[in-house]
Design a protein around this motif. Structure first.
Motif, PDB file in Angstrom:
ATOM      1  N   GLY A   1      32.974  10.446  75.824  1.00  0.00           N
ATOM      2  CA  GLY A   1      32.105   9.335  76.168  1.00  0.00           C
ATOM      3  C   GLY A   1      32.856   8.144  76.726  1.00  0.00           C
ATOM      4  O   GLY A   1      33.640   8.256  77.668  1.00  0.00           O
ATOM      5  N   ASP A   2      32.613   6.988  76.142  1.00  0.00           N
ATOM      6  CA  ASP A   2      33.288   5.758  76.555  1.00  0.00           C
ATOM      7  C   ASP A   2      34.489   5.547  75.637  1.00  0.00           C
ATOM      8  O   ASP A   2      34.329   5.158  74.478  1.00  0.00           O
ATOM      9  N   PRO A   3      35.707   5.812  76.110  1.00  0.00           N
ATOM     10  CA  PRO A   3      36.881   5.723  75.220  1.00  0.00           C
ATOM     11  C   PRO A   3      37.226   4.299  74.817  1.00  0.00           C
ATOM     12  O   PRO A   3      38.117   4.090  73.999  1.00  0.00           O
ATOM     13  N   GLY A   4      36.527   3.295  75.370  1.00  0.00           N
ATOM     14  CA  GLY A   4      36.738   1.917  74.938  1.00  0.00           C
ATOM     15  C   GLY A   4      35.849   1.516  73.784  1.00  0.00           C
ATOM     16  O   GLY A   4      35.997   0.408  73.250  1.00  0.00           O
ATOM     17  N   LEU A   5      34.931   2.379  73.376  1.00  0.00           N
ATOM     18  CA  LEU A   5      34.013   2.085  72.275  1.00  0.00           C
ATOM     19  C   LEU A   5      34.501   2.807  71.029  1.00  0.00           C
ATOM     20  O   LEU A   5      34.255   4.004  70.862  1.00  0.00           O
ATOM     21  N   PHE A   6      35.217   2.087  70.158  1.00  0.00           N
ATOM     22  CA  PHE A   6      35.797   2.680  68.960  1.00  0.00           C
ATOM     23  C   PHE A   6      36.597   3.933  69.315  1.00  0.00           C
ATOM     24  O   PHE A   6      36.565   4.935  68.601  1.00  0.00           O
ATOM     25  N   GLY A   7      37.290   3.882  70.440  1.00  0.00           N
ATOM     26  CA  GLY A   7      37.993   5.069  70.914  1.00  0.00           C
ATOM     27  C   GLY A   7      39.477   4.856  71.075  1.00  0.00           C
ATOM     28  O   GLY A   7      40.079   3.900  70.566  1.00  0.00           O
ATOM     29  N   ILE A   8      40.086   5.739  71.884  1.00  0.00           N
ATOM     30  CA  ILE A   8      41.544   5.804  71.975  1.00  0.00           C
ATOM     31  C   ILE A   8      42.135   4.649  72.773  1.00  0.00           C
ATOM     32  O   ILE A   8      43.333   4.369  72.682  1.00  0.00           O
ATOM     33  N   VAL A   9      41.315   3.947  73.552  1.00  0.00           N
ATOM     34  CA  VAL A   9      41.843   2.847  74.367  1.00  0.00           C
ATOM     35  C   VAL A   9      42.529   1.791  73.504  1.00  0.00           C
ATOM     36  O   VAL A   9      43.600   1.280  73.852  1.00  0.00           O
TER      37      VAL A   9
ATOM     38  N   THR B   1      31.107   1.547  62.980  1.00  0.00           N
ATOM     39  CA  THR B   1      31.701   2.860  62.739  1.00  0.00           C
ATOM     40  C   THR B   1      32.027   3.038  61.267  1.00  0.00           C
ATOM     41  O   THR B   1      32.425   2.086  60.586  1.00  0.00           O
ATOM     42  N   ALA B   2      31.854   4.264  60.809  1.00  0.00           N
ATOM     43  CA  ALA B   2      32.261   4.642  59.461  1.00  0.00           C
ATOM     44  C   ALA B   2      33.404   5.642  59.520  1.00  0.00           C
ATOM     45  O   ALA B   2      33.730   6.274  58.518  1.00  0.00           O
ATOM     46  N   HIS B   3      34.009   5.775  60.691  1.00  0.00           N
ATOM     47  CA  HIS B   3      35.038   6.778  60.909  1.00  0.00           C
ATOM     48  C   HIS B   3      36.402   6.227  60.519  1.00  0.00           C
ATOM     49  O   HIS B   3      36.859   5.225  61.061  1.00  0.00           O
ATOM     50  N   GLY B   4      37.045   6.861  59.560  1.00  0.00           N
ATOM     51  CA  GLY B   4      38.397   6.480  59.182  1.00  0.00           C
ATOM     52  C   GLY B   4      38.509   5.170  58.449  1.00  0.00           C
ATOM     53  O   GLY B   4      39.560   4.536  58.479  1.00  0.00           O
ATOM     54  N   ARG B   5      37.427   4.729  57.797  1.00  0.00           N
ATOM     55  CA  ARG B   5      37.460   3.454  57.079  1.00  0.00           C
ATOM     56  C   ARG B   5      36.388   3.460  55.998  1.00  0.00           C
ATOM     57  O   ARG B   5      35.566   4.375  55.918  1.00  0.00           O
ATOM     58  N   ASP B   6      36.394   2.446  55.167  1.00  0.00           N
ATOM     59  CA  ASP B   6      35.389   2.293  54.127  1.00  0.00           C
ATOM     60  C   ASP B   6      34.000   2.248  54.772  1.00  0.00           C
ATOM     61  O   ASP B   6      33.744   1.401  55.637  1.00  0.00           O
TER      62      ASP B   6
ATOM     63  N   PRO C   1      33.047  12.977  58.720  1.00  0.00           N
ATOM     64  CA  PRO C   1      32.805  13.828  57.545  1.00  0.00           C
ATOM     65  C   PRO C   1      32.963  13.033  56.258  1.00  0.00           C
ATOM     66  O   PRO C   1      33.944  12.302  56.075  1.00  0.00           O
ATOM     67  N   GLY C   2      31.969  13.124  55.397  1.00  0.00           N
ATOM     68  CA  GLY C   2      31.974  12.354  54.160  1.00  0.00           C
ATOM     69  C   GLY C   2      31.435  10.956  54.309  1.00  0.00           C
ATOM     70  O   GLY C   2      31.310  10.221  53.324  1.00  0.00           O
ATOM     71  N   ALA C   3      31.120  10.541  55.524  1.00  0.00           N
ATOM     72  CA  ALA C   3      30.554   9.214  55.775  1.00  0.00           C
ATOM     73  C   ALA C   3      29.534   9.349  56.903  1.00  0.00           C
ATOM     74  O   ALA C   3      29.634   8.683  57.938  1.00  0.00           O
ATOM     75  N   GLY C   4      28.571  10.237  56.669  1.00  0.00           N
ATOM     76  CA  GLY C   4      27.583  10.526  57.689  1.00  0.00           C
ATOM     77  C   GLY C   4      26.171  10.226  57.216  1.00  0.00           C
ATOM     78  O   GLY C   4      25.947   9.417  56.304  1.00  0.00           O
ATOM     79  N   ALA C   5      25.217  10.907  57.835  1.00  0.00           N
ATOM     80  CA  ALA C   5      23.800  10.633  57.558  1.00  0.00           C
ATOM     81  C   ALA C   5      23.452  10.856  56.090  1.00  0.00           C
ATOM     82  O   ALA C   5      22.648  10.108  55.518  1.00  0.00           O
TER      83      ALA C   5
END
Length: 443
Positions: free
Chosen positions: A116-124, A161-166, A186-190
């Motif tokens: 998708g957009d790598p500047g949105l919570f991404g690798i950029v 984002t809930a990815h990689g954080r509390d 995973p573990g922080a989803g719907a």
């Protein structure tokens, strides 16, 4: 994460030479000749469309020129990598950053593939932190694709984002705001966020496998989300029910309120002056430190003014009140100020059991048993107001026994009041003690 020593050193050497020429041999005044200088190249970061559309036209020439291609296994398998190009499959990011830094320093064209957009919570963000020069070619982000598939506008949405954080700040954003998109993990989803949203009036849309033949959008209640099994990764959209009719005029769903805070008592419906005065409320709200991502309890809420002003500052708010008449006023005041305050009608401390853990609590009513029950939940901060001086010492003792740093002050405000003949006097309000308990090492 910064590039490793080898890649970083190479990048620094190349940057020192940047701008000295175009690679041609040059002669200094004493006649010595320099070796050709290799120009520093730029890493092209290309997003692959989360909506399943064809890749951006810029991808083809970037790949054709690339001698290093970095991406997840699924991304590398989805594009025609040139036969002569080296590839790095993303796992830990540091080795990939080192390879990219070395490639940049050597003038080797490199491409990074992302979703998708790598500047949105991404690798950029990570590549920028490593000091790499970037050209970014975004695609449709998973968030934009999810809103599009759901047929919803999202110009007033908050994206978290809930990815990689509390995951609690993301959960509290869903509790506080009418329209939120959550990038899950995973573990922080719907399922996990659904558990935390039970009791809030929300409908949830779970977007799975976006851009693939298995794409699916499910609309569920928080309880149904909690009981479901969902594919990773997915995007969760949290929508207030009924749907929000609009957005703030300044298009900032969690910005400071345009009308300010510590509003006059006339801004709230209340009975018999049973409301925290604006001077006191200003200090109380400052001590609670409300912001997006935090959950604040307003216990003994009365008119709800403290909780409402915390909600205006972006916090999720849960108001507790046992009086039915006051509960009606809280509902009316929250609606008048266009904030979502969850109301729990019942008597503390018993009604506090089972409520989600707070980050900060205002205790506006109740005895030491209520304070003790609040402290047992270990919020970062507890603020209470006391009119009777004989209640101050027991409250301070409870705070300290629970390991909180206790402090406080007495507020004695005097307001301007008109006198006959155009004169002005000072009209004293009742003095109030504001106590604050803070757990060590909290913010």
């Amino acid at each position: 994460m910064p590039a490793g020593p080898a890649g970083a050193a190479a990048l620094r050497r190349a940057r020192r030479h940047r701008g000295r020429g175009d690679g041609r041999l040059r002669r200094e005044s004493h006649g010595r000749r320099h070796r050709p200088v290799v120009a520093v190249s730029t890493v092209t970061v290309v997003g692959l469309d989360a909506a399943g559309a064809p890749a951006h036209p810029a991808l083809t020439p970037a790949l054709a020129a690339a001698r290093l291609v970095v991406g997840a296994a699924r991304h590398l398998a989805a594009v025609p990598v040139p036969p002569g190009a080296a590839t790095v499959t993303l796992g830990p990011l540091a080795p990939a950053v080192d390879r990219l830094a070395a490639a940049v320093a050597a003038g080797v064209p490199a491409v990074v593939l992302a979703s998708g957009d790598p500047g949105l919570f991404g690798i950029v963000r990570r590549l920028r932190a490593a000091g790499l020069p970037l050209r970014v070619v975004p695609a449709v982000s998973s968030v934009a694709a999810a809103f599009a598939r759901a047929g919803l506008p999202w110009d007033g949405a908050a994206v978290v984002t809930a990815h990689g954080r509390d995951p609690r700040p993301a959960l509290n954003a869903c509790r506080a705001l009418p329209l939120v998109a959550v990038l899950t993990a995973p573990g922080a989803g719907a399922a996990e966020l659904g558990v935390g949203l039970v009791g809030w009036s929300r409908r949830l849309l779970v977007a799975e496998h976006l851009g693939t033949d298995a794409e699916r959008i499910c609309e569920v209640t928080p309880a149904q989300a909690a009981a479901g099994t969902w594919s990773d990764p997915h995007v969760l959209l949290s929508v207030a029910a009924p749907d929000p009719g609009g957005m703030r005029w300044d298009n900032q769903p969690a910005a400071a309120p345009a009308a300010g805070w510590a509003l006059p008592e006339s801004a709230y419906a209340h009975r018999d002056s049973m409301i925290t005065k604006s001077e006191v409320r200003a200090l109380v709200v400052a001590r609670l430190r409300p912001r997006l991502g935090r959950l604040v309890w307003d216990v003994g809420a009365g008119s709800g003014s403290v909780g409402i002003e915390c909600a205006l500052l972006g916090a999720a708010v849960l108001a507790v009140e046992h009086d039915a008449g006051a509960a009606d006023a809280i509902r009316a005041n929250a609606a008048a100020h266009a904030v979502d305050v969850r109301l729990v009608v019942g008597r503390a401390p018993a009604v506090l059991a089972g409520l989600p853990d707070p980050d900060a609590v205002f205790v506006g009513g109740g005895g030491t048993d209520v304070l003790a029950a609040v402290l047992a939940r270990r919020p970062d901060r507890v603020v209470l107001t006391l009119a009777a001086l004989d209640r101050v010492a027991p409250a301070v003792a409870l705070l300290r026994a629970a390991g909180y740093r206790a402090g406080g002050s007495q507020l004695s405000a005097a307001r301007l009041a008109d006198l006959p003949g155009g004169s002005i006097r000072l009209a004293a309000t009742n003095p109030v003690v504001v106590l604050t308990g803070e757990r060590p090492c909290t913010t």
